[in-house]
Design a protein around this motif. Structure first.
Motif, PDB file in Angstrom:
ATOM      1  N   LEU A 101       0.827  -1.202   0.000  1.00 31.18           N
ATOM      2  CA  LEU A 101       0.000   0.000   0.000  1.00 31.18           C
ATOM      3  C   LEU A 101       0.863   1.254   0.000  1.00 31.18           C
ATOM      4  CD1 LEU A 101      -2.965  -0.948   2.311  1.00 31.18           C
ATOM      5  CD2 LEU A 101      -3.134   0.048   0.039  1.00 31.18           C
ATOM      6  N   MET A 102       1.967   1.212   0.728  1.00 30.39           N
ATOM      7  CA  MET A 102       2.882   2.354   0.724  1.00 30.39           C
ATOM      8  C   MET A 102       3.432   2.577  -0.671  1.00 30.39           C
ATOM      9  SD  MET A 102       5.111   2.136   4.207  1.00 30.39           S
ATOM     10  CE  MET A 102       4.337   1.772   5.772  1.00 30.39           C
TER      11      MET A 102
ATOM     12  N   LEU B  13       1.965   1.878  -3.457  1.00 31.51           N
ATOM     13  CA  LEU B  13       0.908   2.479  -4.260  1.00 31.51           C
ATOM     14  C   LEU B  13       0.745   3.952  -3.899  1.00 31.51           C
ATOM     15  CD1 LEU B  13      -0.874   1.517  -6.451  1.00 31.51           C
ATOM     16  CD2 LEU B  13      -2.626   0.938  -4.780  1.00 31.51           C
ATOM     17  N   ALA B  14       0.823   4.242  -2.630  1.00 31.44           N
ATOM     18  CA  ALA B  14       0.682   5.633  -2.188  1.00 31.44           C
ATOM     19  C   ALA B  14       1.799   6.483  -2.781  1.00 31.44           C
ATOM     20  CB  ALA B  14       0.688   5.702  -0.671  1.00 31.44           C
TER      21      ALA B  14
ATOM     22  N   ARG C 176       3.603   5.803  -5.501  1.00 32.73           N
ATOM     23  CA  ARG C 176       3.475   5.832  -6.952  1.00 32.73           C
ATOM     24  C   ARG C 176       2.355   6.751  -7.401  1.00 32.73           C
ATOM     25  NH1 ARG C 176      -0.224   4.747  -9.877  1.00 32.73           N
ATOM     26  NH2 ARG C 176      -0.526   3.507 -11.758  1.00 32.73           N
ATOM     27  N   THR C 177       1.270   6.807  -6.659  1.00 30.67           N
ATOM     28  CA  THR C 177       0.142   7.615  -7.078  1.00 30.67           C
ATOM     29  C   THR C 177       0.258   9.041  -6.567  1.00 30.67           C
ATOM     30  OG1 THR C 177      -1.106   6.870  -5.163  1.00 30.67           O
ATOM     31  CG2 THR C 177      -1.413   5.660  -7.207  1.00 30.67           C
TER      32      THR C 177
ATOM     33  N   HIS D  55       0.500  10.073  -3.643  1.00 30.77           N
ATOM     34  CA  HIS D  55      -0.145  10.341  -2.372  1.00 30.77           C
ATOM     35  C   HIS D  55       0.877  10.370  -1.243  1.00 30.77           C
ATOM     36  CE1 HIS D  55      -4.625  10.293  -2.380  1.00 30.77           C
ATOM     37  NE2 HIS D  55      -4.354  10.863  -1.245  1.00 30.77           N
ATOM     38  N   LEU D  56       1.756  11.310  -1.319  1.00 31.11           N
ATOM     39  CA  LEU D  56       2.780  11.392  -0.284  1.00 31.11           C
ATOM     40  C   LEU D  56       2.232  12.083   0.939  1.00 31.11           C
ATOM     41  CD1 LEU D  56       5.792  12.266  -2.544  1.00 31.11           C
ATOM     42  CD2 LEU D  56       5.187  10.079  -1.535  1.00 31.11           C
ATOM     43  N   ARG D  57       2.991  12.047   1.979  1.00 27.77           N
ATOM     44  CA  ARG D  57       2.566  12.672   3.220  1.00 27.77           C
ATOM     45  C   ARG D  57       2.553  14.191   3.059  1.00 27.77           C
ATOM     46  NH1 ARG D  57       1.476  10.297   7.770  1.00 27.77           N
ATOM     47  NH2 ARG D  57       1.949   8.172   7.196  1.00 27.77           N
TER      48      ARG D  57
END
Lengths: 225, 225
Positions: free
Chosen positions: B86-87, B89-90, B92-93, B95-97
DNA sequence: ATCATGCTTCGGTTACTACCGAACTATGAA
DNA sequence: TTCATAGTTCGGTAGTAACCGAAGCATGAT
């Protein structure tokens, strides 16, 4: 604490039942319209529209406009892989569906994963491809051998041409039901297509399930014997 | 629609920021108490208690009572793997912090994943282990070779003994930062432990980050040259 | 031009759940 | 026994977001 990518944001997107149903419906690699996805998820079109906008903003979906239709598909194989991974965890942790559904065994047997064959049959096929020396390699870096090219040529699959596409030729993908690998990538996609063309298998309508005909199963076994 | 395991239920559990923080804190394989996890997640103890009960009911966590303490840990390596997925994917997409944090580069360099080495160094080490013929095999079914046993014996790691444990001896695990594999399982765990014992590396307090000393990095390179 | 279809935007309702304060239980120490 | 620490349970609040009806675009067909 608060290290690494924002896991929760993505997981929350996948955690809504309506969105999860839409993504699951897209797991077979088809591109579906908003209306079709609304039907899959069991919500109205305007609700669907909102969900799809969020999934697209998060880059989980890719959209193509065609006339007044908007076709949505998963943005990549990696999304499908994470979805399969989560299903594996759900199955392993006993988080099965409230109503398991009579289709589950068929789904474990053979199903479409993005655009290639998964389930028991998919894993078996991959094992055979390796045993016969058609593919070789480690991890995600599997490749088609010289013998493999001849094998696929006999199926009218031109490996050389596929290798020049942008898409990876040969990848592996983890199976939630088997917890083992099956073949993906351009080769995996073409290989599945051949099964349909030859009439060895057909896909169940509005489902990821793949049904093999009795003869098809036999011919498939012979091919990989 | 409504086929396969209940993906949304599990994803929803991972989708809450407090729970995600707790799970992330447990990614290094340690067992933490409810109070410690409350601190990690930034919520009160009673809120934490509720979250932990749900995570345990879903079999994502395992709990051990010791006196008046309750130690929580991930229920298995597969949970850690899905979290890493999941990290990935986050990341790659995009969706960073919100606040990326200055520690991110260090985290990509070398970190603990459950109980083995991950990140750039972990992937590199795995590559070298394979190049040197210490491990071999396909997919998840990697094994330690005969030469490998000698190699690990020189490090005072008794492969024979580890092989008799219930836990898989040698597995691979997907890296979110590198999107490639590193070594896991009992061997991966022991291998990392040796790095600490030899003083080649140390773990940052309350973090998954692993720091190599200059000498340690050199010796490590030499070992796998 | 007129109508139909596919999809989006807006507004308001409803249901859920994360959260904390307070009270309670359990284990261990003095 | 008495006190302290670790954790759970209960009850009420508040914020979020999923949902739909209605109205509004945009594209294509007649």
């Amino acid at each position: 604490m608060k290290e690494g990518p924002n896991l929760a944001a993505v997981a929350a997107l996948l955690g809504d039942p309506a969105r999860a149903n839409m993504l699951t419906a897209l797991m077979d690699g088809r591109a579906l319209t908003a209306t079709e996805l609304a039907h899959e998820a069991g919500v109205t079109l305007q609700t669907t529209s909102g969900h799809l906008a969020r999934l697209e903003a998060a880059r989980l979906l890719r959209v193509e406009k065609q006339g007044r239709h908007r076709y949505f598909r998963l943005s990549g194989e990696d999304v499908a892989e994470v979805l399969e991974g989560l299903m594996g965890l759900a199955a392993r942790t006993g988080h099965l569906r409230a109503k398991p559904g009579p289709k589950d065994p068929a789904l474990r047997q053979a199903r479409i994963c993005y655009d290639h064959l998964a389930g028991d049959m998919g894993v078996w096929a991959f094992d055979r491809l390796r045993a016969k020396g058609i593919v070789a390699g480690h991890d995600r870096h599997v490749h088609v051998t010289q013998e493999g090219r001849a094998f696929f040529a006999r199926l009218d699959i031109d490996v050389e041409a596929l290798a020049h596409e942008r898409r990876p030729l040969c990848r592996v993908c983890l199976d939630w039901s088997e917890r083992r690998y099956h073949i993906a990538g351009a080769i995996g996609s073409q290989f599945l297509r051949k099964l349909f063309e030859k009439g060895w298998a057909r896909r169940e309508k509005d489902s990821r399930i793949v049904h093999f005909t009795p003869n098809g199963r036999q011919d498939f076994s012979k091919l990989l014997a």
